[in-house]
Design an enzyme around this catalytic site. Sequence first.
Site, PDB file in Angstrom:
ATOM      1  CD  GLU A   1      39.650  44.930  41.609  1.00  0.00           C
ATOM      2  OE1 GLU A   1      40.052  44.109  40.759  1.00  0.00           O
ATOM      3  OE2 GLU A   1      38.610  45.590  41.462  1.00  0.00           O
ATOM      4  CG  ASP A   2      44.925  43.877  40.169  1.00  0.00           C
ATOM      5  OD1 ASP A   2      44.235  43.013  40.748  1.00  0.00           O
ATOM      6  OD2 ASP A   2      44.628  44.320  39.046  1.00  0.00           O
TER       7      ASP A   2
END
Length: 179
Positions: A56-57
């Site tokens: 996600e990051d």
Amino acid sequence: MIEKAKIFAAEAHKGQKRKNSNTDYIVHPERVAESLLKAGFRPEVVCAGYLHDVVEDTSYTLKDIEKAFGEEVKALVDAHTEDKSKSWQERKSHTIQSVREGSVEIKALIVADKLDNLQSLSQDLEVYGDKIWSNFNADYQHQEWYYQSVAEVMGVGLKEKDVPAFFHTYRKLVKQTFD
């Protein structure tokens, strides 16, 4: 394998900071993994605790996770990874569904993550008060709905003897934070 996941996550999140603080981001995955380790989960689940936010990051992909840690770890990380192209409400509804329908390992991975987020949120509330809600993608009412919904469904399909102790901690902290 666990140490490799810890190093991989630290490198992936290098330079990132937690919301509302100057704390290095890696502290969060470390606490998630520690909760899973203390609860007695398999090494693959603990590794997923370290890696749960990598896709996600950061620029790493699920293929990178699979190549480095295998299909099982990739599947656990995938079950936790949100599709950022969807709205906040859609993403959180999907997470709630994943908790409701997931295996005990998927439930534990997600709840350990949400517990650590809620512990950080609780500390920030003590220091900064209600103004912290403006730092999130959703307001107080939506956050309350989300955390309470996870609490309501996390035990679905589990026998009491299979419920990790930190689920009870999560439930108490939700009540403390939102009641």
